[in-house]
Structures are given as C-alpha cells and as structure tokens.
Motif scaffolding. Sequence first.
Motif, PDB file in Angstrom:
ATOM      1  N   MET A 182       0.886  -1.154   0.096  1.00  0.00           N
ATOM      2  CA  MET A 182      -0.089  -0.057  -0.053  1.00  0.00           C
ATOM      3  C   MET A 182       0.838   1.228   0.013  1.00  0.00           C
ATOM      4  N   VAL A 183       1.947   1.216   0.674  1.00  0.00           N
ATOM      5  CA  VAL A 183       2.848   2.320   0.574  1.00  0.00           C
ATOM      6  C   VAL A 183       3.458   2.621  -0.803  1.00  0.00           C
ATOM      7  N   PHE A 184       3.758   1.494  -1.322  1.00  0.00           N
ATOM      8  CA  PHE A 184       4.172   1.827  -2.668  1.00  0.00           C
ATOM      9  C   PHE A 184       3.163   2.231  -3.581  1.00  0.00           C
ATOM     10  N   GLY A 185       2.107   1.901  -3.438  1.00  0.00           N
ATOM     11  CA  GLY A 185       0.985   2.374  -4.156  1.00  0.00           C
ATOM     12  C   GLY A 185       0.787   3.871  -3.772  1.00  0.00           C
ATOM     13  N   LEU A 186       0.865   4.293  -2.666  1.00  0.00           N
ATOM     14  CA  LEU A 186       0.705   5.914  -2.364  1.00  0.00           C
ATOM     15  C   LEU A 186       1.881   6.513  -2.812  1.00  0.00           C
ATOM     16  N   TRP A 187       3.101   5.970  -2.541  1.00  0.00           N
ATOM     17  CA  TRP A 187       4.270   6.757  -3.195  1.00  0.00           C
ATOM     18  C   TRP A 187       4.094   6.889  -4.811  1.00  0.00           C
ATOM     19  N   TRP A 188       3.679   5.804  -5.550  1.00  0.00           N
ATOM     20  CA  TRP A 188       3.321   5.834  -7.119  1.00  0.00           C
ATOM     21  C   TRP A 188       2.584   7.114  -7.382  1.00  0.00           C
ATOM     22  N   ALA A 189       1.193   7.133  -6.570  1.00  0.00           N
ATOM     23  CA  ALA A 189       0.362   7.926  -6.556  1.00  0.00           C
ATOM     24  C   ALA A 189       0.817   9.363  -6.272  1.00  0.00           C
ATOM     25  N   THR A 190       1.436   9.740  -5.265  1.00  0.00           N
ATOM     26  CA  THR A 190       2.119  11.032  -5.234  1.00  0.00           C
ATOM     27  C   THR A 190       3.032  11.257  -6.179  1.00  0.00           C
ATOM     28  N   ALA A 191       3.679  10.379  -6.765  1.00  0.00           N
ATOM     29  CA  ALA A 191       4.687  10.817  -7.878  1.00  0.00           C
ATOM     30  C   ALA A 191       4.137  11.142  -9.166  1.00  0.00           C
ATOM     31  N   HIS A 192       2.973  10.463  -9.452  1.00  0.00           N
ATOM     32  CA  HIS A 192       2.325  10.363 -10.754  1.00  0.00           C
ATOM     33  C   HIS A 192       0.742  10.547 -10.464  1.00  0.00           C
ATOM     34  N   PRO A 193       0.447  11.920 -10.005  1.00  0.00           N
ATOM     35  CA  PRO A 193      -1.187  11.940  -9.728  1.00  0.00           C
ATOM     36  C   PRO A 193      -1.477  12.086 -11.308  1.00  0.00           C
ATOM     37  N   GLY A 194      -3.091  11.899 -11.247  1.00  0.00           N
ATOM     38  CA  GLY A 194      -3.873  11.876 -12.273  1.00  0.00           C
ATOM     39  C   GLY A 194      -4.239  13.126 -12.754  1.00  0.00           C
ATOM     40  N   PRO A 195      -5.524  13.501 -13.411  1.00  0.00           N
ATOM     41  CA  PRO A 195      -5.904  14.647 -13.849  1.00  0.00           C
ATOM     42  C   PRO A 195      -6.960  15.192 -12.922  1.00  0.00           C
ATOM     43  N   ASP A 196      -7.262  14.331 -11.562  1.00  0.00           N
ATOM     44  CA  ASP A 196      -8.004  14.820 -10.546  1.00  0.00           C
ATOM     45  C   ASP A 196      -7.084  14.784  -9.341  1.00  0.00           C
ATOM     46  N   GLY A 197      -5.973  14.752  -9.682  1.00  0.00           N
ATOM     47  CA  GLY A 197      -4.996  14.568  -8.339  1.00  0.00           C
ATOM     48  C   GLY A 197      -4.790  13.410  -7.842  1.00  0.00           C
TER      49      GLY A 197
END
Length: 383
Positions: free
Chosen positions: A242-257
């Motif tokens: 889950m931390v990896f998923g969170l890290w990837w999301a913060t590094a690669h946000p989508g059009p809605d953040g």
Amino acid sequence: MTTSTPARPGAEAARPPVVRDRYLDLLRALALVRVVVYHTFGWAWLTFLFPSMGVMFALAGSLMARSLQRPALGVIRSRVRRLLLPLWLYGVLVLSILFAQGWGPAKGEETWFWLRIVCWVVPVGSPPFPWHIGSEDGFLTDTWAVQAAAPLWYLRAYFWFVLLSPLLLKAFRRMPWTTLLAPLGLTAIVGTGLVTIPGQTGSAVTDFATFGACWVLGFAHQDGLLKKIPGYLAPSVAPFLMVFGLWWATAHPGPDGLDLNDIPLAQAFWSFGFCLILLSFSPSWERLPGRLARWEKPVTLANNRAVTLYLWHEIALIATIPLLDPLWKIPGVWPDHADLLTSMYPPLMFILVWPLTALFILLVGWAEDVAAKRRPRLWPTTR
C-alpha cells in the motif's frame, strides 16, 4: 480398497443449505455505499479510505472460485445471465433517451456504430455514448450520458473475469503465487505507459490487469491459501504494498490529483494490499455480530440488489439535478445566496439519491431474481 456408500434417497434434500458469509456481504454493502458517496461528492481520498472496486473484484473472485466446484460452463452461464438481464433493462432506458434526443451514427460510420451498440447487450467492450447531447439549459445536463455510462466499465471487466475464471483458477492451483502476482507485473507494463495499447482495448486490458490480482486473491481466500501462510505475513507485507501504491500516486498524480481511479499502478497495489488485510482477517460470520446486527436487513438488501444498486444509483443521481434546479428560481436565492446553495448541492443530492435508488430497486430490481431463477421479490431484506 475403499468404497463409497451410496447416498440415501432424499439425502440431497436433507443437506443443509449453503450459509452466506456475512462478513463478505458486509464488505460488499460497504463497497456499494462508498461508490454512491464517491459519485456524489467526488472526494478522491475515498479511493484510499476504502478501495471499493478492488474489494468488489476480490469478493467476486472468491464467490466465483466457490461456484466453480460445479461444472464451469453452467457456472459461467449463470453468472453471465445474472449480469446481462439487469444490463439490458438499464440499456433500454439509457438508449431510449439518447435516441429520443437525436443521437445516432455519423454519416459513413453506421456499420461500426451498430456493431459497438452490441456492447450495450453483451459487455465485451465499452459501449458507445455521446460526450455531449442536448443543451446545458435542458431538462438533463448535456453530459448526462457520460455519467450514465460511467459504471459500465466494471461490468465489462467482470464479464471477462467470469469468462476467464476457469483458466485462471486452473493456473492458480498449479502456480498460486505466480498467478496471484502476475497481474501486478502486467499493470506495471500497461498501466504506466511503458507499453501503450490504444483505444478501448487498452482501457479494457488495463482494467483487467489493475484488478486481476484482487480477483485472484479471492481465489486464494476461497481455496484457503491465506489460512496456510503464517498469520503475521499478510498484515506485515500488505502495508508495504500500500505504501508503494501511495508513493506511486504522489509521484504520478492523475488529472484529478490523488485519485486512484486515474492511477492504475497505484490502484493495483493499494487495492491488493487493502484486500489482503480484509481477506486474511475474514472471520466468516453466519450473522452480523453485536451492534452490526441492526444492519442485517440493509446488508441483505444491498447484496440481493447489488447490480441494481450499482447501476441505477447513477440514474438516480442524474435525476436529482432537475429536482434540485428549481431551488435556484426561489425569489431571493439567486444571486444573494447562490454560494450557499452551491455548497449545499452535493449534500442535497446525497439525501435525494437514496429514495430515488430505492424506487429503482422496486421498479427493476426483480430482474436480479429472474436472472438468478428465483421468485421475484420487490424488497428482499431476508435471506
């Protein structure tokens, strides 16, 4: 040499009925409620708080593995039938309104248009819909069709998971860990742009990869694999995923953040870790315990009308807009209190969406009973 004792006549009828796992039923009900809340308010943080789609795919995978103890062809036929009849009723309404508004094929594209319309009948791909139709000042917003078609990607992914489940289950039982983790690797390829598959095919493959690990995790839950590993392992490994998923999301946000729905790799890892914790805990309740017992009937209703609730809450949300728009015409509201009314709009939609969804359950929910070859019921709050 061992011999089996022939079954006594009537023994099959005397066999106790299969008891539903109320823990899984509770998770599905929570997932459906979260979907409605998200579609009403659009809060991206809800995708982290409770990744509903991953949970729903994991639960469906577990139930599919249990069903595949019977002949695979009959199971697939039953699951597809339960999906198609509710979809057809939904499609009849949506397409009727679209055609009444003048939507149709562009000149020279008639054949391709009608071929794609088939996806409203059998969800092998994404069904067509217009991004804008009507006018902004009309009874319906000009983007209502986009909202109506929004939940159909789940039905498409579910359809393909069901068709491929016999092969996936066979692969899982031969190579459990490889089959379980392979979708995460596939998501790293197709969900990050490393390999790009154009068009709707790319979207379908990405969705399949993103939630494939959750579906196979359902197999692991049903087959008892999660019970065989040390009790500390799943809750120790899941947070790292889950931390990896969170890290990837913060590094690669989508059009809605930071919205997991727009970040496939983050969605895959976060949902997989989240579902790993839920299914490793899995207490297998025959009835909801303690204070949860008061929710027996709502949880039963949500599970008996899961497809109806998932599909038709979108139409209910669309219907709230023409019901609330007259508030703007009240003397003194516009423009003096426009900001207050704008801020109150989503909460008012959330209040209205539930009685409207209940109305749709009464009107079309019976299709789920017919599709399951059960006696139709209007409001099935009993098991």
